[in-house]
Design an enzyme around this catalytic site. Sequence first.
Site, short mmCIF file in Angstrom:
data_model
loop_
_atom_site.label_atom_id
_atom_site.label_comp_id
_atom_site.label_asym_id
_atom_site.label_seq_id
_atom_site.Cartn_x
_atom_site.Cartn_y
_atom_site.Cartn_z
N HIS A 81 0.83 -1.21 0.00
CA HIS A 81 0.00 0.00 0.00
C HIS A 81 0.87 1.26 0.00
CE1 HIS A 81 -3.16 -2.70 2.19
NE2 HIS A 81 -2.96 -3.05 0.93
N HIS A 239 -9.17 -2.70 -5.02
CA HIS A 239 -8.04 -2.94 -4.12
C HIS A 239 -7.05 -3.93 -4.72
CE1 HIS A 239 -5.81 -2.91 -0.39
NE2 HIS A 239 -5.64 -4.22 -0.58
N ASP A 243 -3.11 -3.27 -5.11
CA ASP A 243 -2.06 -4.22 -4.71
C ASP A 243 -1.13 -4.55 -5.88
OD1 ASP A 243 -2.75 -4.48 -2.05
OD2 ASP A 243 -3.80 -6.38 -2.30
N HIS A 266 -0.55 -11.43 -4.48
CA HIS A 266 0.85 -11.04 -4.33
C HIS A 266 1.82 -12.09 -4.88
CE1 HIS A 266 -0.42 -7.60 -2.09
NE2 HIS A 266 -0.98 -8.32 -1.16
#
Length: 304
Positions: A81, A239, A243, A266
């Site tokens: 973030h 979001h 990311d 991720h």
Amino acid sequence: MILPFGVFQGTLSAAVTFKGVGVHFGKPVTMQVFPAPPDHGIQFVRTDCSAVISISPNNLKSKGYCTIFEENGVSVHTTEHFLAACLGLGIDNAMVKIDGPELPIFDGSSSAFLLKMAGFVEQQSRHKDYFLVRRSIKVEKNGAFCEIEPCSQLKVNFTISYSHPFFSSDRLNRYMIIDQDVFINELAWARTYGFVSQLPQLKQMGLAQGASMKNTVVLDENGVLNPEGLRHDKELVSHKILDLLGDLYGLGSPIIGKVNAYCSGHALNSMLISELISQDALVRISHSSLVEKGAQQLDYSFCD
């Protein structure tokens, strides 16, 4: 060729301090972001153990739950973030002193980082570098995938998928052409999210110790538990894009290309970076190289 985050490198004009709690380790943390000279990059200094960790693809050790950078056996967790906020604000160079292993989570978005640093962004005299994609690269695992292809702009087409009554089709996909204004206005506020059913397993793994509805959009089997609901109907997929952008900034410079992603996280984002490097699929450029040599001489005909 559109350079979405500006022509010149950026840093801060003064130090900015953040205090909060890490979402996974649940521990208080103080973080100070200092100015740094051109071409310095973003570097973390763990003051609790006198270790330096540079933001570089060589140090990227992402797990499924957050983005981790590690150097000489010392790591810093949940960087995505903050790095997304740096990307969106055009910050290329900073020294970040932090007294623990994890960045503060705040409300689960990039907003706190962005709002506090925005007034201190300072343009530097050196041109910013960008990465162009010279060929399409795709990584996939368990049905999820993340792919990037040559493009003259930064575009993202992201789809999430859950067998859950809350996720109607209009909440599952978002296509965006990304630049500084789009990031600040349409992505920075999008919060992280999770499912109540996953919490016991995360706790067993020593994760989500600091998670709450103050920093996470929480869903049960029916819908969102947070009293305020969502900030936007597409907040959750937004979001995931946030990311993704934070993870890709782990390259050390912004990337320009079209990303197509399905349920990527991720770990897959990190795999994509590794493949881009191992397959020599990136070209580093700056505004000065475009002006001096011209796009034709640099052979960017692979871009649309």
